[in-house]
Design a protein around this motif. Structure first.
Motif, PDB file in Angstrom:
ATOM      1  N   PHE A  50       0.821  -1.212   0.000  1.00  0.00           N
ATOM      2  CA  PHE A  50       0.000   0.000   0.000  1.00  0.00           C
ATOM      3  C   PHE A  50       0.857   1.266   0.000  1.00  0.00           C
ATOM      4  O   PHE A  50       0.556   2.247  -0.670  1.00  0.00           O
ATOM      5  CB  PHE A  50      -0.915  -0.027   1.223  1.00  0.00           C
ATOM      6  N   VAL A  51       1.953   1.184   0.748  1.00  0.00           N
ATOM      7  CA  VAL A  51       2.843   2.348   0.789  1.00  0.00           C
ATOM      8  C   VAL A  51       3.372   2.641  -0.613  1.00  0.00           C
ATOM      9  O   VAL A  51       3.468   3.791  -1.049  1.00  0.00           O
ATOM     10  CB  VAL A  51       4.014   2.093   1.774  1.00  0.00           C
ATOM     11  N   ALA A  52       3.689   1.572  -1.341  1.00  0.00           N
ATOM     12  CA  ALA A  52       4.231   1.773  -2.687  1.00  0.00           C
ATOM     13  C   ALA A  52       3.126   2.099  -3.692  1.00  0.00           C
ATOM     14  O   ALA A  52       3.382   2.696  -4.729  1.00  0.00           O
ATOM     15  CB  ALA A  52       4.984   0.533  -3.132  1.00  0.00           C
ATOM     16  N   ASN A  53       1.900   1.686  -3.399  1.00  0.00           N
ATOM     17  CA  ASN A  53       0.805   1.892  -4.353  1.00  0.00           C
ATOM     18  C   ASN A  53      -0.397   2.513  -3.653  1.00  0.00           C
ATOM     19  O   ASN A  53      -1.412   1.850  -3.451  1.00  0.00           O
ATOM     20  CB  ASN A  53       0.378   0.550  -4.966  1.00  0.00           C
ATOM     21  N   PRO A  54      -0.274   3.758  -3.222  1.00  0.00           N
ATOM     22  CA  PRO A  54      -1.356   4.314  -2.402  1.00  0.00           C
ATOM     23  C   PRO A  54      -2.684   4.435  -3.150  1.00  0.00           C
ATOM     24  O   PRO A  54      -3.712   4.657  -2.541  1.00  0.00           O
ATOM     25  CB  PRO A  54      -0.823   5.691  -2.001  1.00  0.00           C
ATOM     26  N   ALA A  55      -2.645   4.260  -4.470  1.00  0.00           N
ATOM     27  CA  ALA A  55      -3.902   4.384  -5.208  1.00  0.00           C
ATOM     28  C   ALA A  55      -4.641   3.051  -5.274  1.00  0.00           C
ATOM     29  O   ALA A  55      -5.711   2.977  -5.849  1.00  0.00           O
ATOM     30  CB  ALA A  55      -3.620   4.874  -6.618  1.00  0.00           C
ATOM     31  N   HIS A  56      -4.068   2.023  -4.701  1.00  0.00           N
ATOM     32  CA  HIS A  56      -4.685   0.703  -4.843  1.00  0.00           C
ATOM     33  C   HIS A  56      -5.835   0.569  -3.858  1.00  0.00           C
ATOM     34  O   HIS A  56      -5.639   0.387  -2.666  1.00  0.00           O
ATOM     35  CB  HIS A  56      -3.634  -0.369  -4.592  1.00  0.00           C
ATOM     36  N   LEU A  57      -7.044   0.661  -4.397  1.00  0.00           N
ATOM     37  CA  LEU A  57      -8.205   0.745  -3.518  1.00  0.00           C
ATOM     38  C   LEU A  57      -8.487  -0.556  -2.787  1.00  0.00           C
ATOM     39  O   LEU A  57      -8.899  -0.560  -1.646  1.00  0.00           O
ATOM     40  CB  LEU A  57      -9.417   1.164  -4.338  1.00  0.00           C
ATOM     41  N   GLN A  58      -8.225  -1.651  -3.487  1.00  0.00           N
ATOM     42  CA  GLN A  58      -8.519  -2.913  -2.826  1.00  0.00           C
ATOM     43  C   GLN A  58      -7.642  -3.072  -1.587  1.00  0.00           C
ATOM     44  O   GLN A  58      -8.088  -3.482  -0.526  1.00  0.00           O
ATOM     45  CB  GLN A  58      -8.274  -4.081  -3.762  1.00  0.00           C
ATOM     46  N   MET A  59      -6.380  -2.683  -1.755  1.00  0.00           N
ATOM     47  CA  MET A  59      -5.469  -2.845  -0.632  1.00  0.00           C
ATOM     48  C   MET A  59      -5.881  -1.922   0.512  1.00  0.00           C
ATOM     49  O   MET A  59      -5.777  -2.268   1.674  1.00  0.00           O
ATOM     50  CB  MET A  59      -4.052  -2.543  -1.086  1.00  0.00           C
ATOM     51  N   ARG A  60      -6.372  -0.755   0.137  1.00  0.00           N
ATOM     52  CA  ARG A  60      -6.811   0.184   1.167  1.00  0.00           C
ATOM     53  C   ARG A  60      -7.904  -0.466   2.004  1.00  0.00           C
ATOM     54  O   ARG A  60      -7.888  -0.428   3.226  1.00  0.00           O
ATOM     55  CB  ARG A  60      -7.326   1.446   0.480  1.00  0.00           C
ATOM     56  N   GLU A  61      -8.829  -1.090   1.302  1.00  0.00           N
ATOM     57  CA  GLU A  61      -9.942  -1.723   2.006  1.00  0.00           C
ATOM     58  C   GLU A  61      -9.468  -2.931   2.800  1.00  0.00           C
ATOM     59  O   GLU A  61      -9.883  -3.154   3.922  1.00  0.00           O
ATOM     60  CB  GLU A  61     -10.969  -2.171   0.978  1.00  0.00           C
ATOM     61  N   ASP A  62      -8.585  -3.696   2.180  1.00  0.00           N
ATOM     62  CA  ASP A  62      -8.102  -4.895   2.860  1.00  0.00           C
ATOM     63  C   ASP A  62      -7.451  -4.529   4.177  1.00  0.00           C
ATOM     64  O   ASP A  62      -7.608  -5.213   5.183  1.00  0.00           O
ATOM     65  CB  ASP A  62      -7.074  -5.617   1.990  1.00  0.00           C
ATOM     66  N   MET A  63      -6.718  -3.433   4.143  1.00  0.00           N
ATOM     67  CA  MET A  63      -6.030  -3.066   5.366  1.00  0.00           C
ATOM     68  C   MET A  63      -7.016  -2.629   6.449  1.00  0.00           C
ATOM     69  O   MET A  63      -6.785  -2.846   7.636  1.00  0.00           O
ATOM     70  CB  MET A  63      -5.001  -1.992   5.073  1.00  0.00           C
ATOM     71  N   ALA A  64      -8.093  -2.034   6.014  1.00  0.00           N
ATOM     72  CA  ALA A  64      -9.131  -1.685   6.998  1.00  0.00           C
ATOM     73  C   ALA A  64      -9.664  -2.965   7.642  1.00  0.00           C
ATOM     74  O   ALA A  64      -9.933  -3.004   8.844  1.00  0.00           O
ATOM     75  CB  ALA A  64     -10.253  -0.919   6.319  1.00  0.00           C
ATOM     76  N   LYS A  65      -9.789  -4.005   6.849  1.00  0.00           N
ATOM     77  CA  LYS A  65     -10.272  -5.287   7.382  1.00  0.00           C
ATOM     78  C   LYS A  65      -9.249  -5.859   8.365  1.00  0.00           C
ATOM     79  O   LYS A  65      -9.602  -6.332   9.438  1.00  0.00           O
ATOM     80  CB  LYS A  65     -10.483  -6.296   6.250  1.00  0.00           C
ATOM     81  N   TYR A  66      -8.003  -5.805   7.987  1.00  0.00           N
ATOM     82  CA  TYR A  66      -6.971  -6.331   8.874  1.00  0.00           C
ATOM     83  C   TYR A  66      -7.025  -5.652  10.232  1.00  0.00           C
ATOM     84  O   TYR A  66      -6.841  -6.266  11.262  1.00  0.00           O
ATOM     85  CB  TYR A  66      -5.577  -6.083   8.288  1.00  0.00           C
ATOM     86  N   ARG A  67      -7.258  -4.338  10.181  1.00  0.00           N
ATOM     87  CA  ARG A  67      -7.249  -3.591  11.433  1.00  0.00           C
ATOM     88  C   ARG A  67      -8.296  -4.114  12.402  1.00  0.00           C
ATOM     89  O   ARG A  67      -8.114  -4.081  13.598  1.00  0.00           O
ATOM     90  CB  ARG A  67      -7.495  -2.108  11.133  1.00  0.00           C
ATOM     91  N   ARG A  68      -9.379  -4.609  11.816  1.00  0.00           N
ATOM     92  CA  ARG A  68     -10.455  -5.082  12.693  1.00  0.00           C
ATOM     93  C   ARG A  68     -10.225  -6.521  13.165  1.00  0.00           C
ATOM     94  O   ARG A  68     -10.930  -7.006  14.011  1.00  0.00           O
ATOM     95  CB  ARG A  68     -11.783  -4.990  11.946  1.00  0.00           C
ATOM     96  N   MET A  69      -9.260  -7.186  12.571  1.00  0.00           N
ATOM     97  CA  MET A  69      -9.056  -8.587  12.945  1.00  0.00           C
ATOM     98  C   MET A  69      -8.302  -8.666  14.260  1.00  0.00           C
ATOM     99  O   MET A  69      -7.353  -7.901  14.482  1.00  0.00           O
ATOM    100  CB  MET A  69      -8.209  -9.284  11.887  1.00  0.00           C
ATOM    101  N   SER A  70      -8.710  -9.626  15.076  1.00  0.00           N
ATOM    102  CA  SER A  70      -7.931  -9.792  16.299  1.00  0.00           C
ATOM    103  C   SER A  70      -6.616 -10.435  15.878  1.00  0.00           C
ATOM    104  O   SER A  70      -6.550 -11.215  14.943  1.00  0.00           O
ATOM    105  CB  SER A  70      -8.684 -10.682  17.280  1.00  0.00           C
ATOM    106  N   GLY A  71      -5.571 -10.103  16.560  1.00  0.00           N
ATOM    107  CA  GLY A  71      -4.267 -10.677  16.190  1.00  0.00           C
ATOM    108  C   GLY A  71      -3.461  -9.744  15.311  1.00  0.00           C
ATOM    109  O   GLY A  71      -2.293  -9.988  15.068  1.00  0.00           O
ATOM    110  N   VAL A  72      -4.097  -8.684  14.825  1.00  0.00           N
ATOM    111  CA  VAL A  72      -3.324  -7.703  14.058  1.00  0.00           C
ATOM    112  C   VAL A  72      -3.164  -6.463  14.927  1.00  0.00           C
ATOM    113  O   VAL A  72      -4.148  -5.877  15.361  1.00  0.00           O
ATOM    114  CB  VAL A  72      -4.043  -7.328  12.739  1.00  0.00           C
ATOM    115  N   ARG A  73      -1.921  -6.131  15.228  1.00  0.00           N
ATOM    116  CA  ARG A  73      -1.668  -4.975  16.085  1.00  0.00           C
ATOM    117  C   ARG A  73      -1.269  -3.777  15.227  1.00  0.00           C
ATOM    118  O   ARG A  73      -0.852  -3.968  14.081  1.00  0.00           O
ATOM    119  CB  ARG A  73      -0.515  -5.288  17.043  1.00  0.00           C
ATOM    120  N   PRO A  74      -1.372  -2.585  15.783  1.00  0.00           N
ATOM    121  CA  PRO A  74      -0.969  -1.426  14.976  1.00  0.00           C
ATOM    122  C   PRO A  74       0.462  -1.571  14.476  1.00  0.00           C
ATOM    123  O   PRO A  74       0.780  -1.174  13.372  1.00  0.00           O
ATOM    124  CB  PRO A  74      -1.080  -0.252  15.943  1.00  0.00           C
TER     125      PRO A  74
END
Ligand SMILES: O=C(O)CCC(=O)C(=O)O
Ligand SMILES: [Fe+2]
Length: 983
Positions: free
Chosen positions: A420-444
């Motif tokens: 995502f850092v390399a491709n900030p325009a990638h919308l799917q990755m943007r969304e995926d990361m939002a999902k990761y944030r909500r998953m237990s086991g993923v820390r900031p």
């Protein structure tokens, strides 16, 4: 086979037993190997691979149970004349044999059916969760086969004499007419279905698709007037369908399928499937069918029939692995297979891949389409590939999927973040990361950049601490960053020694190249991974930060050391000189031995020595040298070159903005100047830090930008970048265009350069306005600019319940349950929370501006281009994401600007008819993070190779720095260049 009957054949039956055993063992190993190979080669089992594995599994069972049982019994009979079949062994043999024979037949048929479906209706296939269907099919196949084959054993059928009464007479006629007919019909059905599907698949692959492609080319080619189309149509993917990800409401990935298949893969897989069908038909299906038919007809089962049936089955189990092995796609070497074995042993089950409808509790399930769409050699936009180095484009997402499968969420999040850092325009990755944030086991902390070299990480951490006014904590990081950067520069310089002595051949020419290479090293080290331009003045910037940090903790002598080092680069810098004077005054006595840092002194001296030699070579030997450093003293540059260099330096993107921002205009002045009206302020919009401004674009300008979006989408369609379904809703199509992409397309002649230039200019217009309105005393930079069009998909709008863009906050991750908004990835401008404070650092006049306001959010801007669509209004809500507080109807030239934090959750109502285009802009306070693509685009558009006939560029110069006035595009009718329409 009645005992004692047909002596010679009976003997041969027994003599075959040993061969069966040997072959059975071989088949067992070969099929097991194939299953492991397929698993090792394929990251994820697709339906076809699943069926192939099941087929190999069926063969393993066939070799291991009925065939081995038969061989063992024969051998024991040979060894002892008292031994013979008994009822239970015969029943086990018969039921397993027929279950497996039928299962094989159906699996082969379903394999060919899946292939046909995929080739004939690729999109439908992807959407239908084919993997689940394949699984269901396999379960059904086993159930039907098992039930049918065990019925004779439990006595459903009694044809006078039972088949196990004397020996084990397993040929269908001996089991019974009813069973025999059923079995033969099913076998026949399987064979016919397999053949028909293969025929359709071949027809599609070899005839129908190429014909359609030819027609499409003829229809779209139009004599090549538009040129620039990607060559190599032969390498186009066989199926261009978007990648599809299915998720449940909690964001858990239920399944995902890659979209396209290259022509080569497609042919390989089709060949394999048809080879398997033919192998099965000729070696097992048809022979067994013929034998069954004759045995039923003559109501007899001589031993040759037994021999034929068993050898056919054995041959099939042996040959399938060799067929699969011949397909490169599934051929894995021993090491890979071994690694797969280890992974299987050490890891738990892979990800849950069931479909959404497993949810009986009414949770929604979401089908999402990858915004990047089809992959494959011909399917990707070449400009995109150029822009994003392969490793960024490919590895992190694949790794991410891999880590996800292994349940290594921490690494998966890091891989996603890296991408995502390399491709900030990638919308799917943007969304995926939002999902990761909500998953237990993923820390900031999981969101780390795996590709960032340690000195960048140290620099970023140092800045982060500085931003939080933790200068003491920042110091070790900043020091490490500087030392590591210098070490990197050293190792880069060392690499220049080995430069080949080519070209002019003279020693001098070679030396010049070595020096040029060394000079480039700072730029290389200052370039973040995934970026193409270096951070300007990387080393002086670090020294400045170090100086600020030391000053803050009261470490005056070290602060002075760093200021002195900075002055080696910029001896005339007023702010540094003032700071130096102040420190000297504070320290009192001049301290002997207090001077610039040795490492920097060494660096600057050496660099200056090299520059001197290089400029000499330029002046006297005709060498060329593009000085990467803006700090080179003028005295070093030959007079004749100074003017040119000055011009070149002016052309540099980072020099477009003045180094010391001038006092900025108050927004009211901007309004007056630009002819913009404030239509609604925060109070009228029922919130805080919100505003609607009109008149930013003339209708003519909207037209140009709309045309740009249209042309880009069309140009993209030719090269694989076309309107995909929206990442937010399956009912809309989505086209996104970044400024760099627009510039690249303009350079390639695919879109008019006027549009691309206007895009740059307008984004700058929005930036200066937003700054004047929200941030009058703190310079604001663009961090991301995206021209986005959403089009309603006809026929899918009735009873539509979803939004075009779900409620979100731009710069933090909104948690509607708690009303909190986390300032963490994946919000686009998340970095600003780390850097926001930097503007206020140092306390040295001229070096910092105002006090840091960590609590405030950066403004976002949405500039609308049209209103000829239905739905699509922007709305703001309370932080609960439910209560709508204000609503804005898009229209040409309307800017909605708002701060991007929890105070402004917003969304877009469904676009139910037409196409809605808007320019979305995100900002940053950190000059380090201003949109590099914007500058690259500007460079590109400025480049020497202008397209013929595009004289617009000369009439309509590129965007100007914020302080200068911007020319406005006139309407055709020559109306005044601004509109003042009321709401
Ligand atoms: O297009 C719009 O009106 C809103 C888009 C938006 O909020 C976003 O892209 O973050
Ligand atoms: Fe937004």
């Amino acid at each position: 086979m009645a005992r004692g009957g047909a002596g010679a054949e009976e003997a041969s039956l027994r003599s075959n037993a040993l061969s069966w055993l040997a072959c059975g063992l071989l088949a067992l190993l070969a099929n097991a190997w194939i299953i492991l190979s397929i698993s090792a080669k394929q990251q994820k089992h697709k339906p076809l691979e699943l069926l192939l594995c099941f087929l190999a599994g069926t063969h393993i069972l066939m070799a291991a149970v009925p065939l081995t049982t038969f061989a063992v019994v024969q051998l024991r009979r040979q060894a002892s004349s008292d031994y013979d079949w008994n009822e239970s062994i015969c029943k086990v043999f018969v039921s397993t044999y027929y279950t497996l024979a039928l299962a094989t037949c159906f699996t082969v048929a379903s394999l060919s059916y899946h292939r046909m479906w995929m080739v004939r209706w690729p999109v439908n296939y992807r959407l239908s969760n084919a993997k689940k269907q394949a699984l269901h099919a396999v379960m059904g196949i086993w159930m039907v086969s098992f039930i049918l084959s065990t019925l004779p054993s439990i006595g459903w059928h009694n044809n006078g004499e039972r088949y196990y009464a004397r020996g084990c007479q397993f040929i269908v006629s001996k089991i019974g007419l009813g069973f025999g007919v059923c079995f033969s019909l099913l076998l026949l059905g399987g064979i016919v279905m397999g053949l028909v599907c293969v025929a359709i698949t071949f027809y599609q692959t070899l005839w129908a698709r190429p014909r359609r492609a030819r027609q499409a080319r003829r229809a779209g080619g139009g004599g090549g007037a538009r040129g620039g189309g990607p060559g190599g149509l032969g390498t186009r993917p066989a199926f261009e369908v978007p990648a599809i990800v299915v998720e449940d409401a909690r964001g858990k990935r239920r399944s995902s399928l890659d979209g396209s298949e290259s022509a080569k893969t497609s042919l390989q897989v089709t060949n394999l499937v048809s080879a398997i069908v033919f192998l099965y038909d000729s070696l097992t299906g048809v022979p067994i069918l013929v034998v069954s038919f004759f045995s039923l007809k003559s109501d007899s089962a001589p031993p040759w029939m037994v021999l034929a049936v068993l050898w056919c089955s054995m041959a099939q189990t042996l040959l399938l692995p060799s067929f699969i092995w011949s397909c490169e796609r599934y051929r894995a070497d021993v090491r890979t297979v071994w690694e797969q074995c280890v992974a299987i042993m050490s890891e738990e089950d892979g990800e849950d891949d069931g479909g959404c409808d497993d949810y009986a509790d009414g949770r929604v399930c979401k089908v999402r389409f990858d915004a990047n769409g089809a992959t494959g050699p011909g399917g990707r936009d070449p400009t995109q590939v150029k822009l994003l180095p392969g490793r960024h484009m490919l590895f992190p997402p694949l790794e991410r999927v891999h880590y996800l499968q292994l349940k290594k969420l921490d690494l998966a999040a890091a891989a996603a973040h890296t991408f995502f850092v390399a491709n900030p325009a990638h919308l799917q990755m943007r969304e995926d990361m939002a999902k990761y944030r909500r998953m237990s086991g993923v820390r900031p902390q999981s969101f780390r950049d795996l590709e960032t070299p340690p000195y960048w990480a140290a620099f970023d951490t140092g800045l982060e601490h500085l931003g939080r006014q933790e200068a003491g904590l920042a110091l070790p990081w900043l020091e490490e960053a500087l030392q590591e950067s210098l070490a990197q520069v050293e190792s880069c310089r060392a690499g220049c020694k080995g430069l080949e002595c080519g070209g002019q051949g003279s020693r001098c020419g070679h030396w010049t190249r070595v020096l040029q290479c060394r000079q480039r090293c700072v730029g290389d080290v200052a370039t973040r991974p995934g970026r193409s331009l270096p951070v300007p003045d990387f080393l002086p910037t670090q020294l400045r930060r170090l100086h600020e940090a030391h000053a803050q903790v009261g470490n005056l002598s070290q602060a002075m050391e760093n200021v002195l080092s900075f002055l080696l680069f910029y001896p005339e810098d007023e702010a540094a000189k003032t700071a130096l004077d102040r420190y000297q005054a504070q320290l009192g006595e001049p301290r002997p031995g207090l001077g610039p840092r040795e490492d920097i002194q060494r660096f600057v001296l050496r660099s200056l020595g090299e520059k001197r030699q290089l400029y000499y070579a330029v002046e006297h030997l005709g060498a060329s040298f593009k000085d990467p450093d803006p700090w080179t003293p003028a005295a070093f540059i030959p007079e004749a070159l100074r003017e040119k260099l000055r011009e070149d330096q002016e052309k540099r993107p980072w020099d477009d903005e003045p180094p010391q921002p001038k006092p900025l205009t108050h927004w009211k002045d901007v309004l007056l100047m630009e002819g913009v009206t404030l239509t609604q302020d925060a109070r009228q919009l029922n919130g805080s830090e919100r505003a609607v401004l009109d008149g930013l674009l003339t209708p003519a300008e909207c037209g140009v930008l709309l045309q740009l979006a249209k042309d880009a989408a069309e140009a993209g369609a030719r090269s694989g970048y076309r309107g995909r379904r929206s990442p937010h809703t399956p009912h809309e199509r989505f086209e996104g265009l970044t400024v760099l992409k627009a510039a690249q397309l303009a350079r390639a002649g695919a879109v008019g350069s006027q549009g691309a230039q206007l895009l740059l200019e307008v984004s700058e217009r929005v930036r200066s306005l937003t700054q004047a309105y929200f941030s009058p005393d703190r310079p604001l930079h663009l961090s991301f600019t995206h021209l986005v069009c959403r089009s309603a998909i006809e026929g899918e709008q009735a009873q539509r319940m979803d939004l075009s863009h779900p409620v979100h906050a731009d710069n933090c991750v909104l948690d509607p349950d708690t009303g909190e908004c986390w300032r963490e990835p994946p919000a686009y401008t998340y970095r600003d929370y780390r850097w926001a404070a930097l503007q206020g650092l140092g306390g040295v006049p001229g070096w910092g501006l105002t006090a840091c306001l960590l609590s405030s959010s950066l403004p976002s801007g949405l500039l609308y281009l049209n209103d000829d669509f239905q739905g699509g209004d922007l709305f703001f809500t309370e932080p609960n994401a439910l209560t709508v507080t204000a609503q804005v109807r898009p229209r040409c030239g309307r800017l909605v600007a708002f701060s991007s934090g929890v105070e402004n959750p917003h969304g877009v109502w469904a676009v139910t008819r037409g196409r809605r285009c808007a320019l979305a802009l995100w900002h940053t306070w950190a000059p380090e993070h201003r949109e590099q693509e914007w500058m690259e685009a500007k460079e590109l558009l400025r480049g020497p190779e202008k397209n013929e006939g595009e004289d617009v560029a000369s009439r309509d110069p590129g965007p100007e720095p914020p302080s200068r006035r911007l020319p406005r595009l006139q309407d055709k009718a020559g109306k005044p260049p601004r509109i003042r329409e009321e709401l």
